[in-house]
Design an enzyme around this catalytic site. Structure first.
Site, PDB file in Angstrom:
ATOM      1  N   ASP A 133       0.825  -1.208   0.000  1.00 18.11           N
ATOM      2  CA  ASP A 133       0.000   0.000   0.000  1.00 18.11           C
ATOM      3  C   ASP A 133       0.861   1.260   0.000  1.00 18.11           C
ATOM      4  O   ASP A 133       0.628   2.196  -0.772  1.00 18.11           O
ATOM      5  CB  ASP A 133      -0.895   0.016   1.238  1.00 18.11           C
ATOM      6  CG  ASP A 133      -2.110  -0.885   1.096  1.00 18.11           C
ATOM      7  OD1 ASP A 133      -2.516  -1.163  -0.038  1.00 18.11           O
ATOM      8  OD2 ASP A 133      -2.654  -1.296   2.126  1.00 18.11           O
ATOM      9  N   LEU A 134       1.831   1.306   0.902  1.00 18.79           N
ATOM     10  CA  LEU A 134       2.623   2.521   1.068  1.00 18.79           C
ATOM     11  C   LEU A 134       3.462   2.826  -0.168  1.00 18.79           C
ATOM     12  O   LEU A 134       3.533   3.977  -0.619  1.00 18.79           O
ATOM     13  CB  LEU A 134       3.519   2.400   2.298  1.00 18.79           C
ATOM     14  CG  LEU A 134       2.781   2.269   3.640  1.00 18.79           C
ATOM     15  CD1 LEU A 134       3.760   1.978   4.764  1.00 18.79           C
ATOM     16  CD2 LEU A 134       1.972   3.513   3.948  1.00 18.79           C
TER      17      LEU A 134
END
Length: 407
Positions: free
Chosen positions: A180-181
């Site tokens: 995600d990051l």
């Protein structure tokens, strides 16, 4: 507003982590971010607790730590996208924005008339960034994708964790939502690139970001290890597959990381440890040889590192320019003098609880410094103000929308 993106307006239709991480970075850089949330529910992560932020008396609120981590600097507007009137509002807002970020399933917004092809008709300069698990093409385009699934499918878990035969062996999830990051960060890079292209041509465009693509790209040297050798990389646990010594070492009172990146550093390490003969040993004189003879080398170094404390080794090795450092827990990180000096922890005023802690953006500008203007918003706290300021809605218009359940 201040910051290098001052004057850029972003419509944020994303939720959970990858999209919100992208738009939080854009907000930190000075963009105005309008976060669209479901009336009464909001972003999924508003409910991902405990832990919850505590109020001034130390009592838990319903502000989840997870939501607070990725929504600083945004304006929360509630709109029901399931109703035609709500979809009309989004089209009106998109016409006034430079960037739109969304992470609906492939085709989800297009079926509501809110896909790129529809919105770019009225706003040809719109940069429309879609974030999905698997992208808009391929056999898995319609599948939902979460970080844990991506870490597994991308191969990341296959190289993370203790090696076979070691205690606790087995694939491990990285302790952060790295898919995600990193997708959020890559989405920012893509948006900034598209903004530059628009500056030159006036053209907006669609950006198709997939968590799986990003995580596969993040395999970096491990993928090249496979391409070049034909050997499938496995889990190496605490040590680096291409460097030695490059791992934790036991000390009299704990452990330190010693990270030797070249032969000169290894020679200085041996001098500082009082074993210069190791640097002359053919098995250890070059990095390729040290990697081949890692167990013998590590065994000899461990006998020496156990004789002094962690602090003694860190002071000694840093003085001779050999990278050496502690293994810290998160509490220790935010007491670290270097982290404090870099002002990596911040606090923002919150309309309910007083102060909200957060982690600062790591980018340090000399001309356009970060200006953290706004704590993560309460659900819908900016609805009336944004609709009035951006779309010119009056109080009566807004009340009608609210009475109809649109807001």
């Amino acid at each position: 507003m201040s910051g290098p993106l001052a004057g850029i307006r972003v419509l944020d239709l994303s939720r959970v982590m990858a999209g919100p991480w992208c738009t939080q970075i854009l907000a930190d850089l000075g963009a105005e971010v309008i976060k669209i949330e479901r009336p009464g529910l909001g972003d999924d992560t508003r409910h991902w607790g405990p832990p919850w932020l505590k109020d001034k008396e130390g009592n838990p609120t319903r502000q989840s730590a997870y939501y607070l981590s990725a929504n600083r600097g945004k304006h929360s507007v509630t709109v029901d996208l399931g109703q035609p009137e709500g979809q009309t509002l989004i089209r009106e807002l998109a016409a006034e924005c430079d960037v739109l970020v969304e992470n609906f399933k492939t085709g989800g917004l297009a079926r509501k008339g809110l896909g790129y092809e529809s919105l770019c008709e009225t706003n040809p300069g719109l940069i429309y960034c879609s974030v999905t698990g698997f992208g808009h093409t391929g056999p898995m385009a319609s599948y939902a994708g979460y970080d844990y699934l991506i870490q597994a499918q991308s191969g990341l878990m296959s190289i993370t964790g203790a090696a076979d035969g070691q205690p606790g062996a087995g694939p491990q999830r990285v302790g952060m939502a790295v898919a995600d990051l990193t997708t959020g960060m890559n989405a920012v890079i893509a948006i900034l690139s598209a903004l530059h292209h628009r500056t030159k041509t006036g053209e907006g465009q669609h950006i198709d970001m997939a968590l799986l693509d990003v995580q596969v790209s993040w395999l970096a040297n491990q993928a090249l290890n496979y391409f070049c050798s034909g050997d499938v990389p496995g889990r190496t646990g605490e040590y680096h597959p291409n460097l030695a010594p490059y791992q934790p070492f036991p000390t009299k009172d704990g452990q330190v990381i010693i990270a030797v990146g070249n032969d000169g550093q290894f020679q200085r390490l041996c001098q500082a440890m009082g074993c210069p003969e190791l640097a002359e040993d053919e098995r250890f004189s070059s990095n390729p040889q040290r990697v081949l003879h890692r167990p013998e080398l590590v065994g000899k170094l461990c006998e020496i590192t156990r004789t002094r404390t962690s602090r003694e080794w860190m002071d000694s090795l840093v003085n001779v320019h050999v990278p050496c450092g502690p293994i810290q827990n998160i509490a220790e990180v935010f007491e670290d003098p270097q982290v404090l000096a870099r002002e990596m922890k911040l606090e923002l005023e919150h309309p309910v609880v007083g102060k909200v802690p957060g982690i600062a953006n790591p980018i340090k500008f000399s001309k356009t410094p970060q200006n953290y203007r706004k704590a993560p918003p309460l659900l819908g706290e900016d609805t009336d103000a944004v609709l009035a300021r951006v779309l010119g809605k009056n109080a009566e218009d807004i009340q009608k929308l609210r009475s109809s359940g649109i807001l």
